[in-house]
Design a protein around this motif. Structure first.
Motif, short mmCIF file in Angstrom:
data_model
loop_
_atom_site.label_atom_id
_atom_site.label_comp_id
_atom_site.label_asym_id
_atom_site.label_seq_id
_atom_site.Cartn_x
_atom_site.Cartn_y
_atom_site.Cartn_z
N ASN A 28 0.81 -1.22 0.00
CA ASN A 28 0.00 0.00 0.00
C ASN A 28 0.84 1.27 0.00
N GLU A 29 2.15 1.13 0.12
CA GLU A 29 3.04 2.29 0.07
C GLU A 29 3.64 2.51 -1.31
N LEU A 30 3.63 1.49 -2.13
CA LEU A 30 4.33 1.53 -3.41
C LEU A 30 3.89 2.65 -4.35
N PRO A 31 2.58 2.95 -4.47
CA PRO A 31 2.20 3.99 -5.43
C PRO A 31 2.71 5.38 -5.10
N TYR A 32 3.27 5.55 -3.91
CA TYR A 32 3.60 6.89 -3.44
C TYR A 32 5.08 7.22 -3.54
N ILE A 33 5.81 6.39 -4.25
CA ILE A 33 7.23 6.66 -4.45
C ILE A 33 7.63 6.19 -5.85
N ALA A 34 8.69 6.79 -6.38
CA ALA A 34 9.08 6.52 -7.76
C ALA A 34 9.32 5.03 -8.01
N GLN A 35 8.99 4.60 -9.20
CA GLN A 35 9.07 3.20 -9.58
C GLN A 35 10.44 2.59 -9.29
N ALA A 36 11.50 3.34 -9.53
CA ALA A 36 12.86 2.81 -9.40
C ALA A 36 13.20 2.37 -7.99
N TYR A 37 12.45 2.87 -7.00
CA TYR A 37 12.81 2.59 -5.61
C TYR A 37 11.80 1.66 -4.92
N ARG A 38 10.84 1.16 -5.64
CA ARG A 38 9.75 0.39 -5.02
C ARG A 38 10.16 -1.01 -4.60
N ASP A 39 11.05 -1.64 -5.32
CA ASP A 39 11.35 -3.05 -5.09
C ASP A 39 12.71 -3.30 -4.47
N LEU A 40 13.28 -2.28 -3.84
CA LEU A 40 14.59 -2.46 -3.21
C LEU A 40 14.48 -3.38 -2.01
N ILE A 236 0.10 8.60 5.93
CA ILE A 236 1.32 7.88 6.31
C ILE A 236 2.05 7.26 5.13
N TYR A 237 1.58 7.47 3.89
CA TYR A 237 2.23 6.81 2.75
C TYR A 237 3.06 7.80 1.95
N PRO A 238 4.25 7.46 1.48
CA PRO A 238 4.99 6.26 1.84
C PRO A 238 5.63 6.37 3.23
N PHE A 239 5.69 7.62 3.76
CA PHE A 239 6.21 7.88 5.09
C PHE A 239 5.24 8.80 5.82
N GLY A 240 5.29 8.77 7.15
CA GLY A 240 4.36 9.57 7.93
C GLY A 240 4.55 11.06 7.77
N TRP A 241 3.47 11.80 7.91
CA TRP A 241 3.54 13.25 7.80
C TRP A 241 3.90 13.92 9.13
#
Length: 304
Positions: A28-40, A236-241
């Motif tokens: 549920n966090e993946l859509p909120y950050i660039a594709q290149a960093y989602r599967d690290l 809270i996605y991808p990190f808390g506010w």
């Protein structure tokens, strides 16, 4: 930037890429950050509560640099020195407090060779701070709302004045009802009696369980914030506010919170500003559906 919920990232500098997150991103966090960093991969936490990183795993990733963005208290300095000594990898410990944010961003931009991007991000922070200072500087303390940060499902953990976890409350123009706690500049345990005595006008939380239960709890029903439906659930996605982790992710939270505390002084198109922030800092263009999910309860509609 920093990975959820800790603050340490490891970089390979040629090209400048992350080699892993302290905690791998959840679906549920993946859509909120660039594709290149989602599967690290997940490398664990080097510092903070319950560090889990295996230094051998970190070393196998062959990072050129370890970056820790957050608290710079003595404990973290010692940990940074220890990790650098054990691994032989340069370790940068960067002050994550609000006032240090522009200089911290510029420092990291220089280290990573991304000065242009860092300058745009630092300017965002500086413009926000300048607006807050100008408008809140004319506002009497008595006109600032009494605010409580509710952590954990029971809402009975918070941050004292001076804590990096709750400094966002004061910076946004609120009065932290927890106040100063002698000998403590971090998280504090509260009781229901203390909360009732403080009687905050506004409650902010990032805990969905607390947010959903607070409307049904007869004790919390006595608190002004609950009576007046002024309890807000932070995105809270991808990190808390608010503080998970205490990094640049709090900038959009600061702008959001100022608009909650002082809507006349800080009118805000939340959706538009969120899109702008996520494009600049997370390099992602949010879909309407993802934006709706992110902001579902940020305006305070009771989840009942």
């Amino acid at each position: 930037a920093s990975g959820p919920p800790a603050s340490v990232l490891v970089y390979a500098l040629a090209p400048d890429t992350l080699i892993g997150w302290p905690r791998a991103l959840r679906p549920n966090e993946l859509p909120y950050i660039a594709q290149a960093y989602r599967d690290l991969p997940e490398v664990g936490r080097l510092t903070g509560r319950g560090g889990t990183a295996n230094l051998e795993v970190v070393i196998r990733g062959k990072p050129d640099l370890i970056v820790d963005f957050g608290s710079v208290r003595g404990t973290y300095i010692s940990l940074a020195d220890s990790v650098q000594e054990q691994t032989g990898i340069p370790y940068i410990l960067i002050d994550g407090r609000f006032d240090a944010t522009p200089s911290a961003i510029r420092l990291l931009g220089k280290v990573l060779g991304r000065e242009d991007l860092a300058e745009r991000q630092a300017a965002y922070a500086e413009e926000l701070f300048a607006e807050l200072d100008e408008k809140l500087g004319r506002l009497e303390i008595e006109k600032r709302p009494r605010v409580y940060l509710a952590r954990r499902p029971d809402g009975l953990e918070s941050g004292a004045i001076g804590s990096i976890n709750s400094e966002i409350l004061e910076r946004a123009g609120g009065r932290n009802v927890v106040g100063e706690v002698p000998g403590r500049r971090g998280l504090v345990q509260m009781t229901m009696e203390k909360v009732l005595l403080a009687d905050p006008e506004i409650i902010v939380t990032w805990d969905r369980n607390f947010y959903e239960s607070v409307w049904k709890d007869p004790l919390w029903a006595k608190v002004s914030a609950v009576k007046n439906k002024r309890v807000y659930l932070s995105p809270i996605y991808p990190f808390g506010w608010i503080d998970r982790p205490p990094s640049i992710n709090r900038l959009i939270g600061l702008k959001w919170m100022a608009s909650l505390f002082h809507p006349d002084l800080f009118p805000m198109d939340l959706a538009q500003e969120t899109r702008r922030f996520y494009e600049l800092f997370y390099h992602v263009t949010l879909s309407d559906a993802d934006l709706d999910t992110l902001l579902q309860w940020a305006s305070g509609s009771p989840a009942r």
